[in-house]
Design a protein around this motif. Structure first.
Motif, PDB file in Angstrom:
ATOM      1  N   GLU A  22      -0.882 -10.273   1.292  1.00 37.15           N
ATOM      2  CA  GLU A  22      -1.348  -9.227   2.203  1.00 37.15           C
ATOM      3  C   GLU A  22      -1.658  -7.943   1.443  1.00 37.15           C
ATOM      4  OE1 GLU A  22       1.253 -10.935   5.964  1.00 37.15           O
ATOM      5  OE2 GLU A  22       1.696  -8.939   5.182  1.00 37.15           O
ATOM      6  N   GLN A  23      -0.791  -7.596   0.478  1.00 37.39           N
ATOM      7  CA  GLN A  23      -1.019  -6.388  -0.308  1.00 37.39           C
ATOM      8  C   GLN A  23      -2.269  -6.543  -1.176  1.00 37.39           C
ATOM      9  OE1 GLN A  23       2.698  -5.902  -2.369  1.00 37.39           O
ATOM     10  NE2 GLN A  23       3.700  -4.930  -0.612  1.00 37.39           N
ATOM     11  N   TYR A  24      -2.426  -7.720  -1.773  1.00 29.65           N
ATOM     12  CA  TYR A  24      -3.587  -7.977  -2.631  1.00 29.65           C
ATOM     13  C   TYR A  24      -4.878  -7.919  -1.816  1.00 29.65           C
ATOM     14  CZ  TYR A  24      -6.642 -10.287  -5.999  1.00 29.65           C
ATOM     15  OH  TYR A  24      -7.664 -10.585  -6.851  1.00 29.65           O
ATOM     16  N   GLU A  25      -4.881  -8.553  -0.638  1.00 30.23           N
ATOM     17  CA  GLU A  25      -6.083  -8.566   0.191  1.00 30.23           C
ATOM     18  C   GLU A  25      -6.379  -7.205   0.793  1.00 30.23           C
ATOM     19  OE1 GLU A  25      -5.526 -11.894   2.840  1.00 30.23           O
ATOM     20  OE2 GLU A  25      -6.226 -13.305   1.317  1.00 30.23           O
ATOM     21  N   SER A  26      -5.395  -6.325   0.799  1.00 34.18           N
ATOM     22  CA  SER A  26      -5.615  -4.950   1.253  1.00 34.18           C
ATOM     23  C   SER A  26      -6.180  -4.073   0.150  1.00 34.18           C
ATOM     24  CB  SER A  26      -4.308  -4.352   1.763  1.00 34.18           C
ATOM     25  OG  SER A  26      -3.882  -5.029   2.909  1.00 34.18           O
ATOM     26  N   GLY A  27      -6.294  -4.623  -1.059  1.00 31.59           N
ATOM     27  CA  GLY A  27      -6.928  -3.886  -2.148  1.00 31.59           C
ATOM     28  C   GLY A  27      -6.079  -3.665  -3.378  1.00 31.59           C
ATOM     29  N   THR A  53      -4.124 -17.376  -1.954  1.00 32.50           N
ATOM     30  CA  THR A  53      -4.948 -16.178  -2.085  1.00 32.50           C
ATOM     31  C   THR A  53      -6.230 -16.487  -2.843  1.00 32.50           C
ATOM     32  OG1 THR A  53      -2.912 -14.901  -2.204  1.00 32.50           O
ATOM     33  CG2 THR A  53      -4.942 -13.780  -2.855  1.00 32.50           C
ATOM     34  N   THR A  61     -13.026  -5.629  -6.973  1.00 37.61           N
ATOM     35  CA  THR A  61     -11.989  -4.665  -6.601  1.00 37.61           C
ATOM     36  C   THR A  61     -12.549  -3.251  -6.634  1.00 37.61           C
ATOM     37  OG1 THR A  61     -10.240  -6.089  -7.451  1.00 37.61           O
ATOM     38  CG2 THR A  61      -9.702  -3.763  -7.198  1.00 37.61           C
ATOM     39  N   ARG A  65     -12.971  -0.702  -3.449  1.00 39.29           N
ATOM     40  CA  ARG A  65     -12.299   0.600  -3.398  1.00 39.29           C
ATOM     41  C   ARG A  65     -13.274   1.755  -3.293  1.00 39.29           C
ATOM     42  NH1 ARG A  65      -7.121   0.428  -7.322  1.00 39.29           N
ATOM     43  NH2 ARG A  65      -5.999  -1.139  -6.150  1.00 39.29           N
ATOM     44  N   PRO A  68     -14.262   1.837   1.332  1.00 41.27           N
ATOM     45  CA  PRO A  68     -13.559   0.895   2.200  1.00 41.27           C
ATOM     46  C   PRO A  68     -14.112   0.847   3.628  1.00 41.27           C
ATOM     47  CG  PRO A  68     -12.111   2.719   1.554  1.00 41.27           C
ATOM     48  CD  PRO A  68     -13.395   2.891   0.815  1.00 41.27           C
ATOM     49  N   GLN A  72     -15.324  -2.454   5.620  1.00 45.21           N
ATOM     50  CA  GLN A  72     -14.818  -2.843   6.939  1.00 45.21           C
ATOM     51  C   GLN A  72     -15.965  -3.097   7.911  1.00 45.21           C
ATOM     52  OE1 GLN A  72     -12.251   0.440   7.868  1.00 45.21           O
ATOM     53  NE2 GLN A  72     -10.456  -0.528   6.932  1.00 45.21           N
ATOM     54  N   GLU A 109     -10.696 -10.848   6.259  1.00 40.63           N
ATOM     55  CA  GLU A 109     -10.268  -9.445   6.321  1.00 40.63           C
ATOM     56  C   GLU A 109     -10.549  -8.844   7.697  1.00 40.63           C
ATOM     57  OE1 GLU A 109     -11.955  -7.044   3.228  1.00 40.63           O
ATOM     58  OE2 GLU A 109     -11.262  -8.420   1.674  1.00 40.63           O
TER      59      GLU A 109
END
Length: 190
Positions: A22-27, A53, A61, A65, A68, A72, A109
């Motif tokens: 979850e943290q990785y897919e959040s960026g 993942t 990445t 960043r 974002p 989205q 996402e």
């Protein structure tokens, strides 16, 4: 002589593969996850892999960043195309300028769920049927306004049989058939 296994803290056991994913897919990057969790680089990679993942490249990445909100919006648009219009992952990839893998990631996402091939075929068949029914209703309106079946067939590049089938599907009340050729008088003999 066998080395002692590394001592693992309870805190590192609490960092589950799903939490890392979850943290990785959040960026977050792998390096950031290593620093935050206290786990080794290899352990973080293994747990990400265990969670299924989909890994990204460094340029992905950076791009993610940079803006974002744009990401989205793109993800939401892809989800709409996928869920409401029956688009495939290949079509999403083309629309987003991504790979299939990248399009899949964006879809997830945005909260979308990836369909099986059979599910995609059913969605597309339903969409085609709905579109065909709209055409049938249009043909019915024109027919009931006085257009002939051959005229409708020519206008829409359909065969006469297809027009009859669509009119029947739309529930059109058919006029009595008549011959479209020259008038036929049974009293006159050639």
């Amino acid at each position: 002589m066998n080395p002692e296994p590394p001592v693992t803290s309870e805190a590192s056991k609490a960092v589950t593969p799903q939490v890392l994913r979850e943290q990785y897919e959040s960026g977050a990057t792998v390096d950031e996850l290593v620093a935050a969790s206290g786990l080794s680089y290899g352990t973080v990679l293994n747990r990400l892999h265990d969670a299924g993942t989909v890994m990204r490249t460094s340029w992905q990445t950076r791009r993610m960043r940079q803006n974002p909100q744009a990401r989205q919006r793109l993800a939401a648009r892809l989800r709409t195309l996928y869920e409401e219009h029956g688009a495939t992952l290949t079509e999403l990839a083309a629309a987003a300028g991504e790979t299939r893998r990248g399009a899949r990631r964006l879809l997830i996402e945005a909260g979308g769920t990836v369909r099986t091939t059979q599910q995609t075929l059913r969605v597309r068949a339903a969409a085609r049927a709905a579109e065909r029914y709209k055409v049938a209703l249009t043909l019915r309106a024109r027919y009931e306004a006085g257009a002939t079946v051959p005229d409708l067939a020519r206008e829409h590049s359909y065969s006469v049989a297809t027009v009859y089938r669509l009119l029947h599907q739309a529930g059109a009340r058919m006029r009595p058939q008549h011959h479209h050729g020259p008038a036929h008088d049974p009293r006159k003999r050639p």
